[in-house]
Scaffold this motif. Structure first.
Motif, mmCIF file in Angstrom:
data_model
loop_
_atom_site.group_PDB
_atom_site.id
_atom_site.type_symbol
_atom_site.label_atom_id
_atom_site.label_comp_id
_atom_site.label_asym_id
_atom_site.label_seq_id
_atom_site.Cartn_x
_atom_site.Cartn_y
_atom_site.Cartn_z
ATOM 1 N N ASP A 1 0.853 -1.199 0.000
ATOM 2 C CA ASP A 1 0.000 0.000 0.000
ATOM 3 C C ASP A 1 0.889 1.248 0.000
ATOM 4 O O ASP A 1 1.757 1.401 0.861
ATOM 5 C CB ASP A 1 -0.891 -0.036 1.252
ATOM 6 C CG ASP A 1 -1.772 1.210 1.342
ATOM 7 O OD1 ASP A 1 -1.812 1.999 0.375
ATOM 8 O OD2 ASP A 1 -2.410 1.382 2.397
ATOM 9 N N PRO B 1 -4.877 -2.749 4.301
ATOM 10 C CA PRO B 1 -4.526 -4.035 3.678
ATOM 11 C C PRO B 1 -5.262 -4.280 2.369
ATOM 12 O O PRO B 1 -4.685 -4.848 1.426
ATOM 13 C CB PRO B 1 -4.917 -5.066 4.749
ATOM 14 C CG PRO B 1 -4.818 -4.322 6.037
ATOM 15 C CD PRO B 1 -5.226 -2.913 5.725
ATOM 16 N N CYS C 1 -3.459 -3.303 -0.625
ATOM 17 C CA CYS C 1 -2.097 -3.841 -0.737
ATOM 18 C C CYS C 1 -2.140 -5.189 -1.441
ATOM 19 O O CYS C 1 -2.806 -6.129 -0.982
ATOM 20 C CB CYS C 1 -1.500 -3.992 0.664
ATOM 21 S SG CYS C 1 0.055 -4.892 0.645
ATOM 22 N N VAL D 1 0.111 -7.451 -1.655
ATOM 23 C CA VAL D 1 0.695 -8.526 -0.843
ATOM 24 C C VAL D 1 -0.394 -9.174 0.017
ATOM 25 O O VAL D 1 -0.431 -10.393 0.200
ATOM 26 C CB VAL D 1 1.837 -7.966 0.047
ATOM 27 C CG1 VAL D 1 2.279 -8.972 1.102
ATOM 28 C CG2 VAL D 1 3.022 -7.555 -0.822
ATOM 29 N N TYR D 2 -1.308 -8.362 0.477
ATOM 30 C CA TYR D 2 -2.407 -8.867 1.315
ATOM 31 C C TYR D 2 -3.497 -9.517 0.450
ATOM 32 O O TYR D 2 -3.860 -10.665 0.656
ATOM 33 C CB TYR D 2 -3.002 -7.712 2.123
ATOM 34 C CG TYR D 2 -4.110 -8.130 3.057
ATOM 35 C CD1 TYR D 2 -3.839 -8.609 4.329
ATOM 36 C CD2 TYR D 2 -5.446 -8.045 2.653
ATOM 37 C CE1 TYR D 2 -4.869 -9.002 5.191
ATOM 38 C CE2 TYR D 2 -6.469 -8.436 3.506
ATOM 39 C CZ TYR D 2 -6.172 -8.907 4.778
ATOM 40 O OH TYR D 2 -7.182 -9.292 5.618
ATOM 41 N N ILE E 1 -2.698 -8.880 10.764
ATOM 42 C CA ILE E 1 -2.265 -7.902 9.746
ATOM 43 C C ILE E 1 -3.212 -6.705 9.719
ATOM 44 O O ILE E 1 -2.771 -5.551 9.661
ATOM 45 C CB ILE E 1 -2.198 -8.561 8.347
ATOM 46 C CG1 ILE E 1 -1.160 -9.678 8.343
ATOM 47 C CG2 ILE E 1 -1.850 -7.532 7.274
ATOM 48 C CD1 ILE E 1 -1.345 -10.665 7.205
ATOM 49 N N CYS F 1 -1.429 -3.363 10.398
ATOM 50 C CA CYS F 1 -1.233 -2.479 9.239
ATOM 51 C C CYS F 1 -1.981 -1.155 9.443
ATOM 52 O O CYS F 1 -1.427 -0.076 9.226
ATOM 53 C CB CYS F 1 -1.705 -3.183 7.970
ATOM 54 S SG CYS F 1 -1.513 -2.223 6.467
ATOM 55 N N ILE G 1 2.724 -2.903 12.844
ATOM 56 C CA ILE G 1 3.728 -3.777 12.222
ATOM 57 C C ILE G 1 4.249 -3.089 10.965
ATOM 58 O O ILE G 1 3.573 -2.240 10.378
ATOM 59 C CB ILE G 1 3.149 -5.167 11.828
ATOM 60 C CG1 ILE G 1 1.986 -5.017 10.821
ATOM 61 C CG2 ILE G 1 2.730 -5.964 13.052
ATOM 62 C CD1 ILE G 1 1.524 -6.315 10.189
ATOM 63 N N GLY G 2 5.444 -3.485 10.558
ATOM 64 C CA GLY G 2 6.010 -2.949 9.322
ATOM 65 C C GLY G 2 5.761 -3.918 8.176
ATOM 66 O O GLY G 2 5.424 -5.083 8.389
ATOM 67 N N CYS G 3 5.945 -3.427 6.962
ATOM 68 C CA CYS G 3 5.700 -4.274 5.788
ATOM 69 C C CYS G 3 6.657 -5.465 5.744
ATOM 70 O O CYS G 3 6.286 -6.553 5.308
ATOM 71 C CB CYS G 3 5.837 -3.442 4.510
ATOM 72 S SG CYS G 3 4.468 -2.296 4.296
ATOM 73 N N CYS H 1 5.363 -8.099 7.959
ATOM 74 C CA CYS H 1 4.174 -8.675 7.335
ATOM 75 C C CYS H 1 4.569 -9.658 6.225
ATOM 76 O O CYS H 1 4.008 -10.747 6.100
ATOM 77 C CB CYS H 1 3.338 -7.531 6.766
ATOM 78 S SG CYS H 1 1.802 -8.032 6.016
HETATM 79 S S1 SF4 Z 1 1.706 -4.190 6.474
HETATM 80 FE FE1 SF4 Z 1 1.268 -5.873 5.105
HETATM 81 S S2 SF4 Z 1 -0.805 -5.476 4.374
HETATM 82 FE FE2 SF4 Z 1 -0.033 -3.556 5.226
HETATM 83 S S3 SF4 Z 1 0.821 -2.461 3.472
HETATM 84 FE FE3 SF4 Z 1 2.510 -3.590 4.470
HETATM 85 S S4 SF4 Z 1 2.619 -5.531 3.355
HETATM 86 FE FE4 SF4 Z 1 0.644 -4.600 2.905
#
Ligand code: SF4
Length: 351
Positions: A241, A253, A256, A258-259, A275, A279, A284-286, A289
């Motif tokens: 994202d 999420p 994003c 990845v999600y 997540i 998120c 948490i950081g990417c 994740c």
């Molecule tokens: S924390 Fe995970 S879901 Fe959120 S932007 Fe980062 S990679 Fe994507």
């Protein structure tokens, strides 16, 4: 050995074929693309596996289809072998389904010719995939690319398959195959079932670029059999994202890739909640994740890769599976093509 079953109308009034054991037959085509990626696995193979118990399943490595775009003949045998290995490793158990190579059953192309004669030109002209492929391969817009859906109809109907598990992008082709069956039946009598698409639950799996469907030609794939180190090298820089420029910026999420494309398939509901919370609050950081995703992916992919390594060590077994599959299919195909020829009056000794 006769494989004759019966044709009758199902609850939805579609003419359906039931094999001698009363099971509906399914047919799926597997492109020998050179690399099976997780988009193929999530979007198709994992769904096919669910059909194995309840349906009479046929899986065909469609090498004739693959020749509609330019290719290196020297590489084709390895591509076919690799497709067989990857799909068996991913769950197509040869004990519970038939796996074979299209070109080893010549009746596919004979039936395609028959179907060419009942398929309206206008219907083929409307096929979205033909328009897309002609743009991608401007230098080689051949007639085979145009009549590809007719061969696909022949692939399916040669086995009287009534259920065809496909993604959204193939529904138009399956509807055309059903129309072709109806046109043939109207002209010559009921020989072919009115096949139906069974949509896979997974929608389009996007590539690592987050902009296009995962595709080998676009270089945005994660291979089903790729080594973990290589997968991590790709996941690390994968697009997330855009709001999350810094670790302290919260994100969404659902925006994003990845999600939406990967976590949603590989991660547990508990991880998805973790997540969502982490998120949206920048808790948490990417990277964190993605590490969780990597772990969850490997839990699915490690056993498949290990099974594929085992199959590669036994190439004779893989070839035996394909040979036995082709033999079974040739038996069925001979009966069905004979039925079609008879219906069409293509028998000089029956005058
Ligand atoms: S924390 Fe995970 S879901 Fe959120 S932007 Fe980062 S990679 Fe994507």
């Amino acid at each position: 050995m006769s494989d004759q079953g019966t044709m009758k109308r199902d609850a939805n009034d579609y003419l359906t074929y039931y094999n001698a054991s009363g099971k509906v037959r399914t047919f799926s085509g597997i492109q020998p693309s050179g690399e099976v990626h997780i988009g193929n696995y999530l979007g198709a193979i994992s769904n096919w596996v669910k059909f194995l118990d309840d349906y009479d399943c046929f899986f065909c490595i469609v090498d004739h289809h693959a020749t509609t775009i330019a290719y290196d003949p020297a590489r084709m045998p390895a591509r076919v072998f690799d497709a067989a290995v990857a799909n068996i490793a991913a769950g197509l158990d040869p004990e519970r389904c038939v796996i074979f190579v299209q070109s080893e059953v010549p009746e596919h192309t004979e039936l395609a010719w028959v179907f060419n004669t009942v398929t309206p030109f206008g219907d083929l002209s409307r096929m979205t995939q033909f328009k897309q492929k002609s743009q991608q391969h401007e230098e080689n817009i051949n007639v085979g690319l145009f009549t590809y859906p007719v061969l696909q109809a022949a692939d399916i109907l040669l086995y009287k398959a009534s259920a065809v598990p496909v993604g959204e992008d193939q529904v138009q082709h399956i509807e055309l195959a059903r129309e072709i069956a109806r046109k043939f039946n109207t002209r010559y009598g009921d020989v072919f079932p009115e096949c139906q698409a069974h949509l896979t639950p997974a929608k389009r799996i996007m590539g690592l670029d987050g902009e296009n469907k995962m595709s080998k030609s676009l270089g945005n794939t994660i291979g089903l059999l790729e080594e973990p180190e290589s997968i991590w090298k790709k996941l690390g820089p994968a697009k997330t994202d855009e709001r999350r420029k810094r670790k302290t910026d919260p994100g969404v999420p659902e925006d994003c890739n990845v999600y939406t494309s990967y976590h949603s398939y590989f991660s547990s509901p508990e991880d998805l909640s973790w997540i969502q919370e982490g998120c949206t609050t920048a808790g948490i950081g990417c990277l964190q994740c993605k590490k969780r995703l990597f772990k969850n992916m490997l839990a699915v992919l490690d056993p498949i890769r290990e099974k594929a390594t085992g199959l590669r060590a036994r190439p004779d077994f893989v070839h035996e599976v394909l040979s036995a599959g082709a033999e079974r299919c040739r038996g069925i195909a001979a009966e069905v093509i004979e039925e079609a020829r008879t219906a069409m009056g293509l028998h000089r000794n029956r005058v």
